[in-house]
Design a protein around this motif. Structure first.
Motif, PDB file in Angstrom:
ATOM      1  N   VAL A 217       0.756  -1.218   0.206  1.00  0.00           N
ATOM      2  CA  VAL A 217      -0.102   0.196  -0.042  1.00  0.00           C
ATOM      3  C   VAL A 217       0.987   1.178   0.061  1.00  0.00           C
ATOM      4  CG1 VAL A 217      -1.649   1.283   1.259  1.00  0.00           C
ATOM      5  CG2 VAL A 217      -1.900  -1.246   1.200  1.00  0.00           C
ATOM      6  N   ASP A 218       1.997   1.364   0.726  1.00  0.00           N
ATOM      7  CA  ASP A 218       2.944   2.200   0.864  1.00  0.00           C
ATOM      8  C   ASP A 218       3.463   2.531  -0.548  1.00  0.00           C
ATOM      9  OD1 ASP A 218       5.117   4.051   1.706  1.00  0.00           O
ATOM     10  OD2 ASP A 218       6.259   2.262   1.409  1.00  0.00           O
ATOM     11  N   ALA A 219       3.877   1.438  -1.168  1.00  0.00           N
ATOM     12  CA  ALA A 219       4.552   1.459  -2.653  1.00  0.00           C
ATOM     13  C   ALA A 219       3.519   2.082  -3.665  1.00  0.00           C
ATOM     14  CB  ALA A 219       5.136   0.072  -3.013  1.00  0.00           C
ATOM     15  N   CYS A 220       2.022   1.666  -3.384  1.00  0.00           N
ATOM     16  CA  CYS A 220       1.535   2.231  -4.414  1.00  0.00           C
ATOM     17  C   CYS A 220       1.054   3.742  -4.305  1.00  0.00           C
ATOM     18  CB  CYS A 220      -0.200   1.644  -3.986  1.00  0.00           C
ATOM     19  SG  CYS A 220      -0.405  -0.053  -4.671  1.00  0.00           S
ATOM     20  N   HIS A 221       1.167   4.285  -2.898  1.00  0.00           N
ATOM     21  CA  HIS A 221       0.783   5.576  -2.921  1.00  0.00           C
ATOM     22  C   HIS A 221       2.358   6.467  -3.373  1.00  0.00           C
ATOM     23  CE1 HIS A 221      -2.910   6.186  -1.026  1.00  0.00           C
ATOM     24  NE2 HIS A 221      -2.597   4.942  -0.335  1.00  0.00           N
ATOM     25  N   ARG A 222       3.494   5.616  -3.190  1.00  0.00           N
ATOM     26  CA  ARG A 222       4.537   6.527  -3.779  1.00  0.00           C
ATOM     27  C   ARG A 222       5.098   5.892  -5.074  1.00  0.00           C
ATOM     28  NH1 ARG A 222       8.941   4.752  -1.750  1.00  0.00           N
ATOM     29  NH2 ARG A 222       8.352   2.935  -0.931  1.00  0.00           N
ATOM     30  N   GLN A 223       4.124   5.262  -5.792  1.00  0.00           N
ATOM     31  CA  GLN A 223       4.253   4.798  -7.153  1.00  0.00           C
ATOM     32  C   GLN A 223       5.925   4.116  -7.267  1.00  0.00           C
ATOM     33  OE1 GLN A 223       1.922   5.000 -10.178  1.00  0.00           O
ATOM     34  NE2 GLN A 223       1.198   4.337  -8.262  1.00  0.00           N
ATOM     35  N   ASP A 224       6.060   3.240  -6.245  1.00  0.00           N
ATOM     36  CA  ASP A 224       7.565   2.509  -6.109  1.00  0.00           C
ATOM     37  C   ASP A 224       7.367   1.201  -6.440  1.00  0.00           C
ATOM     38  OD1 ASP A 224       9.549   1.111  -5.482  1.00  0.00           O
ATOM     39  OD2 ASP A 224       9.899   1.983  -3.509  1.00  0.00           O
ATOM     40  N   LYS A 225       7.109   0.871  -8.111  1.00  0.00           N
ATOM     41  CA  LYS A 225       6.840  -0.210  -8.515  1.00  0.00           C
ATOM     42  C   LYS A 225       7.802  -1.425  -8.011  1.00  0.00           C
ATOM     43  CE  LYS A 225       7.537  -0.494 -13.092  1.00  0.00           C
ATOM     44  NZ  LYS A 225       7.407  -0.189 -14.301  1.00  0.00           N
ATOM     45  N   THR A 226       9.024  -1.057  -8.096  1.00  0.00           N
ATOM     46  CA  THR A 226      10.172  -2.290  -7.391  1.00  0.00           C
ATOM     47  C   THR A 226       9.770  -2.809  -6.299  1.00  0.00           C
ATOM     48  OG1 THR A 226      11.567  -1.064  -8.633  1.00  0.00           O
ATOM     49  CG2 THR A 226      12.643  -2.676  -6.952  1.00  0.00           C
ATOM     50  N   GLN A 227       9.313  -1.714  -5.220  1.00  0.00           N
ATOM     51  CA  GLN A 227       8.922  -2.328  -3.866  1.00  0.00           C
ATOM     52  C   GLN A 227       7.622  -2.974  -3.840  1.00  0.00           C
ATOM     53  OE1 GLN A 227       9.233  -0.008  -0.358  1.00  0.00           O
ATOM     54  NE2 GLN A 227       7.095  -0.293  -0.012  1.00  0.00           N
ATOM     55  N   ALA A 228       6.564  -2.442  -4.753  1.00  0.00           N
ATOM     56  CA  ALA A 228       5.247  -3.110  -4.793  1.00  0.00           C
ATOM     57  C   ALA A 228       5.171  -4.538  -5.097  1.00  0.00           C
ATOM     58  CB  ALA A 228       4.335  -2.267  -5.868  1.00  0.00           C
ATOM     59  N   PHE A 229       6.058  -4.761  -6.288  1.00  0.00           N
ATOM     60  CA  PHE A 229       6.011  -6.045  -6.653  1.00  0.00           C
ATOM     61  C   PHE A 229       7.121  -7.087  -6.186  1.00  0.00           C
ATOM     62  CE2 PHE A 229       3.949  -3.745 -10.278  1.00  0.00           C
ATOM     63  CZ  PHE A 229       2.410  -4.276 -10.011  1.00  0.00           C
ATOM     64  N   ALA A 230       8.017  -6.568  -5.227  1.00  0.00           N
ATOM     65  CA  ALA A 230       9.031  -7.313  -4.518  1.00  0.00           C
ATOM     66  C   ALA A 230       8.312  -8.048  -3.300  1.00  0.00           C
ATOM     67  CB  ALA A 230      10.002  -6.496  -4.282  1.00  0.00           C
ATOM     68  N   VAL A 231       7.196  -7.169  -2.778  1.00  0.00           N
ATOM     69  CA  VAL A 231       6.529  -7.758  -1.669  1.00  0.00           C
ATOM     70  C   VAL A 231       5.049  -8.440  -2.007  1.00  0.00           C
ATOM     71  CG1 VAL A 231       7.444  -5.876  -0.183  1.00  0.00           C
ATOM     72  CG2 VAL A 231       5.367  -5.691  -1.049  1.00  0.00           C
ATOM     73  N   LEU A 232       4.997  -8.852  -3.251  1.00  0.00           N
ATOM     74  CA  LEU A 232       3.643  -9.419  -3.659  1.00  0.00           C
ATOM     75  C   LEU A 232       3.695 -10.791  -3.348  1.00  0.00           C
ATOM     76  CD1 LEU A 232       1.407  -7.528  -4.982  1.00  0.00           C
ATOM     77  CD2 LEU A 232       1.574  -8.896  -6.913  1.00  0.00           C
ATOM     78  N   GLN A 233       3.596 -11.060  -2.159  1.00  0.00           N
ATOM     79  CA  GLN A 233       3.880 -12.763  -1.762  1.00  0.00           C
ATOM     80  C   GLN A 233       2.773 -13.155  -0.914  1.00  0.00           C
ATOM     81  OE1 GLN A 233       8.135 -13.448  -0.550  1.00  0.00           O
ATOM     82  NE2 GLN A 233       8.681 -12.194  -2.257  1.00  0.00           N
ATOM     83  N   ASP A 234       1.951 -14.124  -1.166  1.00  0.00           N
ATOM     84  CA  ASP A 234       0.793 -14.570  -0.468  1.00  0.00           C
ATOM     85  C   ASP A 234       1.187 -15.617   0.425  1.00  0.00           C
ATOM     86  OD1 ASP A 234      -1.466 -15.628   0.273  1.00  0.00           O
ATOM     87  OD2 ASP A 234      -2.357 -16.205  -1.792  1.00  0.00           O
ATOM     88  N   VAL A 235       1.075 -15.391   1.586  1.00  0.00           N
ATOM     89  CA  VAL A 235       1.238 -16.300   2.757  1.00  0.00           C
ATOM     90  C   VAL A 235      -0.039 -17.109   3.294  1.00  0.00           C
ATOM     91  CG1 VAL A 235       3.672 -15.540   3.328  1.00  0.00           C
ATOM     92  CG2 VAL A 235       1.666 -14.443   4.375  1.00  0.00           C
TER      93      VAL A 235
END
Ligand SMILES: Nc1ncnc2c1ncn2[C@@H]1O[C@H](COP(=O)(O)OP(=O)(O)OP(=O)(O)O)[C@@H](O)[C@H]1O
Ligand SMILES: N[C@@H](CCO)C(=O)O
Length: 316
Positions: A217-235
């Motif tokens: 959510v933080d990465a979406c607001h900052r438009q930080d694509k690298t962070q957004a998709f690096a954490v896209l993991q489903d536990v």
């Protein structure tokens, strides 16, 4: 006056937001991936006609179709508000496969309720509509979650918030990304896919879940694509649901090795999604998925963008 409303497919959970995130999607080739409902004045009694590619996958009795329940709920709400209703003929064009992970029932629910509201010149506001949509989704899947109906109705990337007066807020999404959606052509019911989940989660998973969702959510607001998709993991769901999806793990490993930004299960599956920021690469991966992930002739793959519009009235 007849009205027709189209409601688009959606990618619920988005790996990090179980029951809490959802993204509306539309194919880049302009295929209408979603359901269509038209409402017109009836000559006699209320009636429901179901047509379209996946019409034969639905219960044959109109009363068992969720669209029929939508009509009853809407008419009750009109009566409670002291407003008069007419007898209507509803046509559902069922373009979405059932139990696909693409929010098929949400498409019917949203198109039906938005269609009725448009027919009655928008008697109800967005929040009232969303609540009715959630109620109908809960009737079908056995639990109240808005992560398909909210993006399908409102468009874009939606975050479900823990406030019943707000329900959902739009998040900034990544406009240059492509979402490859691969539906293998088999059915996985949402109820069954919820039943395989554990009752309790360990502390490690709980911490990862909170951190991944917050970082996304933080990465979406900052438009930080690298962070957004690096954490896209489903536990929460993927480790337990992948057993229901033939070939999922192999496809995931391949797509990540080929440079996908992220790979996950769309909603409760069996649709797989992968994210790329180059259209050519997305098309290549779509071709691979077409050859390697589909299980039956009903399967399909679409390269999509975010659908910003959500449910919309179609002109004749
Ligand atoms: N108009 C409708 N569209 C879809 N499903 C319907 C509809 N009317 C009744 N149903 C029934 O509701 C159930 C939908 O199940 P489920 O929630 O698993 O599917 P889904 O919404 O298609 O899933 P997903 O969100 O994964 O795409 C099925 O048993 C189906 O027969
Ligand atoms: N969040 C829901 C979506 C169902 O389409 C689930 O994963 O069970």
């Amino acid at each position: 006056m007849a009205v027709s409303v189209f409601a688009p497919a959606s990618l619920a959970n988005f790996s990090v937001g179980f029951d809490a995130l959802g993204l509306a999607v539309k194919p880049v080739d302009n295929t209408l991936l979603g359901d269509l409902v038209s409402v017109e004045q009836a000559q006699g009694e209320n009636s429901l006609k179901v047509v379209g590619e996946f019409a034969d996958k639905l219960p044959s009795a109109p009363e068992d179709n969720i669209v029929w329940s939508c009509l009853h709920l809407f008419n009750e709400a009109m009566a409670d508000a002291g407003l008069a209703t007419e007898k209507v003929t509803i046509t559902l064009e069922k373009k979405m496969p059932v139990g696909s992970g693409l929010g098929s029932s949400a498409c019917s629910v949203v198109a039906a309720l938005a269609g009725l509201n448009a027919y009655y010149r928008d008697c109800f506001d967005e929040k009232a509509m969303l609540k009715m949509m959630g109620q109908m989704e809960a009737k079908i899947s056995g639990s109240l979650h808005y992560d398909n109906v909210a993006p399908c109705y409102l468009g874009g990337l939606q975050l479900m918030v823990a406030d019943e007066h707000i329900i959902s807020r739009s998040l900034p999404d990544f406009k240059d990304c492509f979402y490859v959606m691969a539906y293998p052509g088999i059915e996985v019911s949402t109820k069954a896919a919820r039943e395989v989940l554990p009752e309790n989660y360990c502390r490690k998973d709980l911490l990862s879940y909170g951190q991944n969702l917050a970082s996304f959510v933080d990465a979406c607001h900052r438009q930080d694509k690298t962070q957004a998709f690096a954490v896209l993991q489903d536990v929460v769901a993927e480790p337990y649901r992948q057993q229901l999806l033939p070939g999922y793990e192999q496809a995931r490993n391949y797509l990540l090795a080929q440079g996908s930004l992220a790979v996950g299960i769309s909603g409760s599956g069996p649709t797989l999604f992968c994210v790329c920021d180059q259209q050519e690469r997305a098309q290549e991966l779509a071709r691979w998925l077409q050859d390697n992930y589909l299980q039956t002739e009903l399967g399909f793959v679409h390269v999509c963008r975010v659908d910003d519009l959500g449910a919309r009235t179609l002109k004749d």
